[in-house]
Design an enzyme around this catalytic site. Structure first.
Site, mmCIF file in Angstrom:
data_model
loop_
_atom_site.group_PDB
_atom_site.id
_atom_site.type_symbol
_atom_site.label_atom_id
_atom_site.label_comp_id
_atom_site.label_asym_id
_atom_site.label_seq_id
_atom_site.Cartn_x
_atom_site.Cartn_y
_atom_site.Cartn_z
ATOM 1 N NE ARG A 152 -2.160 0.969 3.912
ATOM 2 C CZ ARG A 152 -2.967 0.755 5.176
ATOM 3 N NH1 ARG A 152 -4.178 0.369 5.045
ATOM 4 N NH2 ARG A 152 -2.338 1.021 6.216
ATOM 5 C CG ASP A 227 -6.879 2.538 15.117
ATOM 6 O OD1 ASP A 227 -7.878 2.731 15.782
ATOM 7 O OD2 ASP A 227 -6.893 1.170 14.546
#
Ligand code: AMP
Ligand code: MG
Length: 435
Positions: A152, A227
């Site tokens: 990613r 998060d």
């Protein structure tokens, strides 16, 4: 090729770690936008990296240490799409795995790759998939699937949770994270206090815009924990996300969101809540009244961003009249629960149509002389409806990559792709975090 910018600047939030050796890695998808060769990718994966430490509120509960439990940050790299942090999700257990296996399955990895390509194509800030790799393992969750990893790329993996962890360790740590983030975001100021204010404004602004764009697309992120709330305003972590078919403000898809905390219409409030958590980290650096004043601006910021992105989707320029028209639209959508995409796209395809319940609204809308070309540019023809995402996942699991590539071509060019039909089977759609 890879620089450890994050780990060098903030070693207290980075544990040296590596991607585990997989039994039989096989690159299934390689994103052409990043022009990575197979060999280069495999070389990168063998390089030393770091697992990041962060904290976070999960469904409102503070967890003082989360961190990369199944991911490794390899470093930052120049790509044709700009400087990107390269992160491997499904990299094996790390010191932050908390009893988890550190693995990922092919289904959720494909979902993230596929949907994020679409988000990018329609101008929603997002992390990108560089590659999908199967590992040669079998991983059991709800079902057994091939093990996989998503490579990613992101402008940054800094998140609200990074600051929350810093705040548990003290002021110097918050300031260190702030200085590093300011560099990433290109912010400068004379004093730390001024820098922190600028930073908060920037993050609030990018989150307001991001969530407004999600709302326009009927996107339900599903796990807006702190998060997963990015400092750079990128869509981060596509675990249980889904799109509205029939409009419903209360739509929840995630199997674990029992209270509907992250339901479609709650997303702006949840982003606001996350911004308060971020602001709290700066108590002792910025005056509390100033912090309070700042976070109270979020609803107005969001509202402005929402009108700015919604107005062109219905062919109009933002104005107070258009804002009222958009509010009326939401009301009739909630009352009649039509297919959301069908309705918005249908305005362009057949602006003169009549429908009993839509008629008064349509009349006001037509009177404003909507620009159909503007609508074409701001609302895609195709989108990855939930049943299409499932078909893509099933095709990947069946090793039918031809179908995956065909649908990916649509995801990457949704304004020109053929219209995506609503599901034939209107059964409720349930998503899983994929952990
Ligand atoms: P997520 O909901 O995917 O953002 O994950 C929340 C936290 O759980 C993060 O700290 C992840 O690293 C961790 N996590 C998720 N799945 C796993 C797994 N299979 N093994 C270890 N940690 C995981
Ligand atoms: Mg996450």
């Amino acid at each position: 090729m890879l620089s450890h910018t994050f780990a060098d600047a903030l070693p207290q939030f980075a544990t040296p770690w590596r991607v585990e050796a997989w039994p039989d890695p096989d690159i299934k998808l390689l994103n052409p936008d990043f022009q990575l060769a197979d060999g280069t990718l495999l070389h990168i994966l063998s390089r030393p990296g770091h697992a990041q430490a962060y904290a976070g509120h999960q469904f409102g509960q503070f967890v003082p240490m989360l961190g990369d439990g199944r991911a490794v940050l390899l470093g930052a790299m120049n790509t044709p799409e700009g400087l990107k942090e390269v992160h491997v999700k499904g990299a094996g257990p790390t010191p932050f795995s908390r009893g988890g296996d550190g693995k990922a399955q092919l289904g959720p990895v494909l979902r993230e790759y596929f949907i994020s390509e679409f988000m990018h194509a329609i101008g929603v800030p997002t992390t990108r998939g560089l590659a999908v790799i199967t590992t040669g393992e079998k991983i059991a969750r709800q079902q057994v699937q091939p093990g996989a990893a998503l490579v990613r790329g992101a402008d940054s993996h800094l998140r609200v949770g990074t600051f929350q962890l810093a705040a548990t360790r003290g002021r110097e740590h918050v300031l260190a994270a702030l200085r590093y983030s300011a560099g990433v975001l290109g912010l400068e100021a004379e004093t730390e206090e001024a820098l922190a204010e600028q930073f908060l404004r920037r993050v609030m602004h990018s989150q307001a815009t991001l969530v407004a764009k999600w709302m326009r697309m009927g996107f339900v992120h599903g796990v807006m924990n702190t998060d997963n709330c990015s400092i750079t305003g990128e869509t981060l972590d596509y675990g249980p996300c889904a799109f509205l078919d029939d409009f419903d403000g209360d739509a929840v898809f995630s199997s674990i969101d029992h209270q509907g905390r992250y339901r479609y219409r709650n997303q702006p409030q949840m982003a606001a809540w996350n911004m308060v958590r971020l602001a709290e980290c700066f108590v002792g650096i910025v005056d509390v009244d100033t912090l309070n004043g700042l976070v109270q601006e979020f609803p107005a910021l969001y509202r402005r961003a929402w009108v700015e992105v919604m107005a062109p989707a219905i062919g109009l320029q933002p104005s107070p009249e258009v804002e009222t028209l958009l509010d009326d639209l939401l009301e009739i959508l909630q009352e009649h629960k039509p297919d959301y995409y069908g309705l918005i796209r249908g305005l362009r395809v057949d602006p003169m149509r009549s429908s009993n319940w839509q008629e008064p609204w349509l009349r006001s809308w037509r009177a404003m002389e909507p620009d159909l070309e503007l609508m074409r540019e701001h609302f895609p023809n195709w989108f990855p409806r939930n049943h299409i995402v499932e078909e893509v996942i099933q095709a990947g699991l069946a090793d039918d990559w031809g179908f995956v590539h065909q649908q990916l071509a649509y995801a990457r060019d949704p304004f020109n792709a053929p219209v995506a039909s609503p599901p034939k089977d209107p059964a409720p759609y349930v998503t899983y975090c994929g952990t």
